[in-house]
Motif scaffolding. Sequence first.
Motif, PDB file in Angstrom:
ATOM      1  N   GLU A  25       3.694  11.096  -5.333  1.00 17.58           N
ATOM      2  CA  GLU A  25       2.650  11.699  -4.875  1.00 17.58           C
ATOM      3  C   GLU A  25       2.806  13.202  -4.528  1.00 17.58           C
ATOM      4  O   GLU A  25       3.464  13.600  -3.639  1.00 17.58           O
ATOM      5  CB  GLU A  25       1.721  10.872  -3.738  1.00 17.58           C
ATOM      6  CG  GLU A  25       0.440  11.612  -3.729  1.00 17.58           C
ATOM      7  CD  GLU A  25      -0.824  11.058  -2.635  1.00 17.58           C
ATOM      8  OE1 GLU A  25      -1.698  11.530  -2.460  1.00 17.58           O
ATOM      9  OE2 GLU A  25      -0.134  10.052  -2.134  1.00 17.58           O
ATOM     10  N   LEU A  26       2.448  14.112  -5.622  1.00 18.07           N
ATOM     11  CA  LEU A  26       2.743  15.481  -5.266  1.00 18.07           C
ATOM     12  C   LEU A  26       1.061  16.321  -5.499  1.00 18.07           C
ATOM     13  O   LEU A  26       0.459  15.965  -6.496  1.00 18.07           O
ATOM     14  CB  LEU A  26       3.586  16.173  -6.355  1.00 18.07           C
ATOM     15  CG  LEU A  26       3.906  17.578  -6.330  1.00 18.07           C
ATOM     16  CD1 LEU A  26       4.609  17.960  -5.119  1.00 18.07           C
ATOM     17  CD2 LEU A  26       4.841  17.914  -7.598  1.00 18.07           C
ATOM     18  N   GLY A  68      -7.627  11.916   3.352  1.00 18.90           N
ATOM     19  CA  GLY A  68      -7.140  10.798   3.406  1.00 18.90           C
ATOM     20  C   GLY A  68      -5.888  10.792   4.112  1.00 18.90           C
ATOM     21  O   GLY A  68      -5.564   9.445   4.407  1.00 18.90           O
ATOM     22  N   ALA A  69      -5.126  11.855   4.442  1.00 17.08           N
ATOM     23  CA  ALA A  69      -4.106  11.661   5.363  1.00 17.08           C
ATOM     24  C   ALA A  69      -4.472  11.597   6.607  1.00 17.08           C
ATOM     25  O   ALA A  69      -5.686  12.156   7.083  1.00 17.08           O
ATOM     26  CB  ALA A  69      -3.207  13.198   5.292  1.00 17.08           C
ATOM     27  N   THR A  70      -3.587  10.967   7.556  1.00  9.26           N
ATOM     28  CA  THR A  70      -3.889  10.695   8.955  1.00  9.26           C
ATOM     29  C   THR A  70      -2.881  11.320   9.806  1.00  9.26           C
ATOM     30  O   THR A  70      -3.041  11.532  10.989  1.00  9.26           O
ATOM     31  CB  THR A  70      -4.102   9.166   9.266  1.00  9.26           C
ATOM     32  OG1 THR A  70      -2.708   8.650   9.065  1.00  9.26           O
ATOM     33  CG2 THR A  70      -5.008   8.334   8.407  1.00  9.26           C
ATOM     34  N   PHE A  71      -1.746  11.898   9.276  1.00  7.82           N
ATOM     35  CA  PHE A  71      -0.887  12.621   9.872  1.00  7.82           C
ATOM     36  C   PHE A  71      -0.159  13.784   9.209  1.00  7.82           C
ATOM     37  O   PHE A  71       0.451  13.356   7.990  1.00  7.82           O
ATOM     38  CB  PHE A  71       0.430  11.562  10.419  1.00  7.82           C
ATOM     39  CG  PHE A  71       0.993  12.468  11.718  1.00  7.82           C
ATOM     40  CD1 PHE A  71       0.628  12.132  12.984  1.00  7.82           C
ATOM     41  CD2 PHE A  71       2.166  12.982  11.560  1.00  7.82           C
ATOM     42  CE1 PHE A  71       1.646  12.753  13.989  1.00  7.82           C
ATOM     43  CE2 PHE A  71       3.035  13.680  12.481  1.00  7.82           C
ATOM     44  CZ  PHE A  71       2.676  13.398  13.729  1.00  7.82           C
ATOM     45  N   ASP A 100       1.209   3.046  10.942  1.00  5.16           N
ATOM     46  CA  ASP A 100       0.068   2.835   9.709  1.00  5.16           C
ATOM     47  C   ASP A 100      -0.311   4.340   9.177  1.00  5.16           C
ATOM     48  O   ASP A 100      -1.209   4.280   8.464  1.00  5.16           O
ATOM     49  CB  ASP A 100      -0.820   1.978  10.107  1.00  5.16           C
ATOM     50  CG  ASP A 100      -0.172   0.481  10.524  1.00  5.16           C
ATOM     51  OD1 ASP A 100       0.816   0.279   9.948  1.00  5.16           O
ATOM     52  OD2 ASP A 100      -1.212  -0.233  11.084  1.00  5.16           O
ATOM     53  N   HIS A 101       0.400   5.134   9.563  1.00  7.32           N
ATOM     54  CA  HIS A 101      -0.056   6.615   9.231  1.00  7.32           C
ATOM     55  C   HIS A 101       0.106   6.705   7.901  1.00  7.32           C
ATOM     56  O   HIS A 101       1.010   6.356   7.318  1.00  7.32           O
ATOM     57  CB  HIS A 101       0.477   7.649  10.065  1.00  7.32           C
ATOM     58  CG  HIS A 101      -0.287   7.985  11.459  1.00  7.32           C
ATOM     59  ND1 HIS A 101      -1.442   8.373  11.721  1.00  7.32           N
ATOM     60  CD2 HIS A 101       0.334   7.771  12.630  1.00  7.32           C
ATOM     61  CE1 HIS A 101      -1.481   8.496  12.855  1.00  7.32           C
ATOM     62  NE2 HIS A 101      -0.581   8.231  13.402  1.00  7.32           N
ATOM     63  N   ARG A 102      -0.834   7.750   7.390  1.00  7.05           N
ATOM     64  CA  ARG A 102      -0.838   8.073   5.828  1.00  7.05           C
ATOM     65  C   ARG A 102      -0.355   9.365   5.928  1.00  7.05           C
ATOM     66  O   ARG A 102      -0.806  10.440   6.465  1.00  7.05           O
ATOM     67  CB  ARG A 102      -2.046   8.057   4.955  1.00  7.05           C
ATOM     68  CG  ARG A 102      -1.763   8.538   3.752  1.00  7.05           C
ATOM     69  CD  ARG A 102      -3.091   8.066   2.674  1.00  7.05           C
ATOM     70  NE  ARG A 102      -2.953   8.698   1.427  1.00  7.05           N
ATOM     71  CZ  ARG A 102      -2.214   8.328   0.256  1.00  7.05           C
ATOM     72  NH1 ARG A 102      -1.367   7.561   0.713  1.00  7.05           N
ATOM     73  NH2 ARG A 102      -2.270   9.293  -0.679  1.00  7.05           N
ATOM     74  N   VAL A 103       0.937   9.674   5.765  1.00  7.59           N
ATOM     75  CA  VAL A 103       1.710  10.824   6.150  1.00  7.59           C
ATOM     76  C   VAL A 103       1.592  11.897   5.024  1.00  7.59           C
ATOM     77  O   VAL A 103       1.935  11.637   4.169  1.00  7.59           O
ATOM     78  CB  VAL A 103       3.258  10.675   6.770  1.00  7.59           C
ATOM     79  CG1 VAL A 103       3.924  11.969   7.267  1.00  7.59           C
ATOM     80  CG2 VAL A 103       3.148   9.658   7.795  1.00  7.59           C
ATOM     81  N   ALA A 104       1.575  13.194   5.315  1.00  8.55           N
ATOM     82  CA  ALA A 104       1.546  14.351   4.427  1.00  8.55           C
ATOM     83  C   ALA A 104       2.341  15.324   4.983  1.00  8.55           C
ATOM     84  O   ALA A 104       2.592  15.684   6.124  1.00  8.55           O
ATOM     85  CB  ALA A 104       0.031  14.909   4.358  1.00  8.55           C
TER      86      ALA A 104
END
Length: 238
Positions: A25-26, A68-71, A100-104
Amino acid sequence: MLVHTSHPGNVGAAARAIKVMGFTELVLVAPRFADVLSHPDAVAMASGATDVLAGARIVATLAEALEGATFACATAMTPRDFGPPARAPRECFAELAPTDHRVAFVFGGERFGLSNEHVYACHVCLSIPTEPGYGSLNLAQAVQLLAYDWRQAQGGFPVVPRTRDPVEADAGAVQGLLAHWREMLVEIGFLDPATPRKLMPRLHQLLNRARVTAEEVHILRGIARQVQKTRSRPAGDR
């Protein structure tokens, strides 16, 4: 996420960097070139990761990119007056990976990096430890380093052997080699059978320490055969 990227080649190189670490994912935030995903420099630098490049999203703002990112992890210096804590990537990732973080991961452009406002939107500032006197990293290099550390924090990939494990020679093969070398050493006058001293036991110990492989035994016996052939030829043919 690459914010305000100015060089298409760096976008392609970043796509390659994340693909080799198993990520796909970019997201590009307001890149300088509207056609960056098909730009020849980007395609060339992607080098096998053109699928990641072609699948990249382009958005106008960082807020859109972070949906959608959580961190969110900024890769910039923390502003002096206010901002998220600065952490080394590995120690931060060790804590972050089990969650469970969706990391960016947010990277700034080549010219000016991230603005303070971009950094304020993130939960942490990642600081890649570099030599204090020179910490300048190319954008794609920084992406590669963080992608590697993030993959390692999640367990990494196994190293795939490129060669077969060597087969250690058995005792019979070693004894055969020693007998052959004894014969050759006698022929060339290096070993006197009447006074052998401890030459052969010492050679045996040497081979045991070296833990010679079956292939190496063949090589050493081939050397002995060649020495014997040479000695058996008439002097003018040598």
